[in-house]
Design a protein around this motif. Structure first.
Motif, PDB file in Angstrom:
ATOM      1  N   LEU A  94      -3.902 -24.219  14.296  1.00 25.29           N
ATOM      2  CA  LEU A  94      -4.358 -25.439  14.950  1.00 25.29           C
ATOM      3  C   LEU A  94      -5.415 -25.103  15.994  1.00 25.29           C
ATOM      4  O   LEU A  94      -5.213 -24.242  16.852  1.00 25.29           O
ATOM      5  N   TYR A  95      -6.542 -25.814  15.911  1.00 27.89           N
ATOM      6  CA  TYR A  95      -7.621 -25.659  16.885  1.00 27.89           C
ATOM      7  C   TYR A  95      -7.771 -26.982  17.635  1.00 27.89           C
ATOM      8  O   TYR A  95      -8.148 -27.995  17.052  1.00 27.89           O
ATOM      9  N   ASP A  96      -7.476 -26.955  18.924  1.00 30.66           N
ATOM     10  CA  ASP A  96      -7.540 -28.144  19.772  1.00 30.66           C
ATOM     11  C   ASP A  96      -8.790 -28.031  20.638  1.00 30.66           C
ATOM     12  O   ASP A  96      -8.924 -27.110  21.445  1.00 30.66           O
ATOM     13  N   ARG A 140     -15.054 -26.892  21.778  1.00 32.12           N
ATOM     14  CA  ARG A 140     -15.685 -27.271  20.512  1.00 32.12           C
ATOM     15  C   ARG A 140     -16.576 -26.165  19.940  1.00 32.12           C
ATOM     16  O   ARG A 140     -16.407 -25.744  18.789  1.00 32.12           O
ATOM     17  N   GLN A 141     -17.527 -25.683  20.716  1.00 31.05           N
ATOM     18  CA  GLN A 141     -18.480 -24.712  20.187  1.00 31.05           C
ATOM     19  C   GLN A 141     -17.842 -23.362  19.886  1.00 31.05           C
ATOM     20  O   GLN A 141     -18.204 -22.704  18.910  1.00 31.05           O
ATOM     21  N   SER A 142     -16.883 -22.947  20.699  1.00 30.72           N
ATOM     22  CA  SER A 142     -16.238 -21.659  20.420  1.00 30.72           C
ATOM     23  C   SER A 142     -15.436 -21.729  19.129  1.00 30.72           C
ATOM     24  O   SER A 142     -15.382 -20.759  18.371  1.00 30.72           O
ATOM     25  N   VAL A 143     -14.836 -22.889  18.836  1.00 33.33           N
ATOM     26  CA  VAL A 143     -14.097 -23.044  17.578  1.00 33.33           C
ATOM     27  C   VAL A 143     -15.055 -23.044  16.396  1.00 33.33           C
ATOM     28  O   VAL A 143     -14.862 -22.319  15.413  1.00 33.33           O
ATOM     29  N   ASP A 181     -25.907 -31.503  11.536  1.00 28.87           N
ATOM     30  CA  ASP A 181     -26.280 -30.782  10.316  1.00 28.87           C
ATOM     31  C   ASP A 181     -26.018 -29.289  10.442  1.00 28.87           C
ATOM     32  O   ASP A 181     -25.559 -28.643   9.492  1.00 28.87           O
ATOM     33  N   ALA A 182     -26.274 -28.726  11.619  1.00 30.68           N
ATOM     34  CA  ALA A 182     -26.088 -27.283  11.817  1.00 30.68           C
ATOM     35  C   ALA A 182     -24.612 -26.912  11.732  1.00 30.68           C
ATOM     36  O   ALA A 182     -24.247 -25.920  11.086  1.00 30.68           O
ATOM     37  N   ASP A 183     -23.754 -27.716  12.376  1.00 32.60           N
ATOM     38  CA  ASP A 183     -22.315 -27.440  12.333  1.00 32.60           C
ATOM     39  C   ASP A 183     -21.780 -27.577  10.915  1.00 32.60           C
ATOM     40  O   ASP A 183     -20.984 -26.749  10.457  1.00 32.60           O
ATOM     41  N   ALA A 184     -22.203 -28.639  10.216  1.00 29.80           N
ATOM     42  CA  ALA A 184     -21.734 -28.850   8.845  1.00 29.80           C
ATOM     43  C   ALA A 184     -22.191 -27.712   7.938  1.00 29.80           C
ATOM     44  O   ALA A 184     -21.423 -27.227   7.097  1.00 29.80           O
ATOM     45  N   THR A 185     -23.419 -27.245   8.128  1.00 28.02           N
ATOM     46  CA  THR A 185     -23.932 -26.143   7.316  1.00 28.02           C
ATOM     47  C   THR A 185     -23.138 -24.867   7.551  1.00 28.02           C
ATOM     48  O   THR A 185     -22.820 -24.126   6.613  1.00 28.02           O
ATOM     49  N   ARG A 186     -22.804 -24.598   8.819  1.00 31.55           N
ATOM     50  CA  ARG A 186     -22.011 -23.408   9.135  1.00 31.55           C
ATOM     51  C   ARG A 186     -20.650 -23.464   8.458  1.00 31.55           C
ATOM     52  O   ARG A 186     -20.164 -22.476   7.902  1.00 31.55           O
TER      53      ARG A 186
END
Length: 354
Positions: free
Chosen positions: A101-103, A110-113, A135-140
């Motif tokens: 679980l990532y809270d 957010r960014q570290s997760v 888009d960058a987060d989804a691509t990662r």
């Protein structure tokens, strides 16, 4: 004891003792794939009698799987998110997976997760709840090459389970309009940042669309903000309802917890629900039945269940009959649950509106 000459018990021995194939014995002990409960119990009993222990490390090396699903959400201490989590956890554990679980703690992590923990490739799949990705987060995330399911809104390239939040807001107001109310207020959350799906904003827009379509006046004082908790809604409702000459006769709330806060505030002000004030919420929270709250059921637990089944289907571990539960994009139904917190306005119970 026969020092060091004891035979090593393997999966073949368990299968023979249980009267099943090695493949069936492996599925029964790992939790992967479809095996009847009776067969699973028989295999596990045979393994226990023989003293056989599953080596999950060896299994991971052989299959390339970690047997671990990641779940990412902004809060774990709010009813909606904890209920979604309950729905998906049962499916994941029943299928023999661990859950990480990532809270985000509301955005703090957010960014570290997204940029670190999820990219360590220790997961077989990921479920995100309420998170809007750029888009960058989804691509990662997609670069991980593992199944991903989103709950709460549509993400490009990712299987998504959605609820029409604008329709929810409109349904709450439409119900009150249909009862004859013309003085309808709204209590919702703050506008979310682009880090999250715009649930509060969309529900408020649905309310606006309903009252506008009915030709009703929209007062800025009747659109107030709370933080989705009983206490916060109680405080803002006390202010909203304090003026006997300018208060609404009905209130749309963006959650049941907010609606309960409004009902408690009304009672403290000596207002009778629903004779002097109708109140409607969203969620079908268990406490709603206690307060006889009219609400919109968005099937919160089922959101988690269906997302987990969809992910397991992608991994080839769905139970028989659950295949295709979420082909690309799926929208859950909504259901009005009418109880006694809403009724037609009783003008004899309300002072003349100014």
């Amino acid at each position: 004891m026969s020092g060091g000459n004891a035979a090593v018990i393997g999966i073949k021995d368990v299968a023979r003792a249980a009267g099943v194939s090695q493949a069936t014995a492996s599925r029964a002990l790992s939790g992967r794939g479809s095996v009847s409960e009776q067969t699973r119990d028989r295999v596990r009993a045979a393994a226990a009698d023989l003293g056989f222990q599953v080596s999950y490390h060896a299994s991971s090396l052989a299959t390339g799987r970690s047997r671990n699903i990641g779940v990412v959400l902004p809060y774990v201490n709010r009813w909606y998110f904890s209920t979604v989590l309950g729905g998906l956890t049962r499916q994941i554990i029943d299928a023999g997976y661990d859950l990480t679980l990532y809270d985000f703690r509301g955005g703090l992590h957010r960014q570290s997760v997204l940029n670190d923990f999820l990219l360590r490739k220790r997961l077989d799949g990921v479920i995100t709840v309420g998170l809007r990705l750029d888009d960058a987060d989804a691509t990662r995330l997609l670069s991980l090459g593992i199944p991903i399911v989103s709950i709460g809104g549509s993400l490009p390239g990712i299987a998504s389970l959605t609820v029409d939040e604008r329709a929810i807001g409109r349904l709450t107001a439409d119900h009150l309009v249909s009862l004859g109310h013309t003085r309808i207020a709204h209590i919702g959350g703050e506008h979310e940042s682009d880090l999250y799906f715009h649930i509060s904003r969309s529900r408020r827009e649905g309310y606006h669309a309903s009252v506008d379509a009915a030709g009703l006046e929209r007062r800025s004082a009747w659109s107030v903000i709370s933080d989705y908790t009983v206490n916060s809604a109680y405080a803002v409702a006390k202010s909203l309802l304090a003026d006997p000459h300018n208060r609404p006769t009905a209130v749309c709330c963006a959650s049941d917890e907010m609606a309960i806060g409004v009902i408690l505030a009304a009672r403290d002000l000596g207002l009778h629900v629903p004779e002097q004030l109708s109140v409607i919420g969203v969620d079908n929270h268990p406490l709603g039945a206690v307060f006889q709250l009219t609400t919109i059921d968005q099937f919160v637990e089922e959101q988690g269940t269906r997302a987990a089944l969809a992910l397991l289907d992608e991994l080839g571990d769905a139970q028989e009959g659950s295949s295709g539960v979420l082909p690309g994009l799926s929208e859950l139904p909504l259901e009005m649950v009418v109880r006694s917190s809403t009724a037609a306005p009783d003008e004899t119970q309300n002072p003349t509106f100014q």
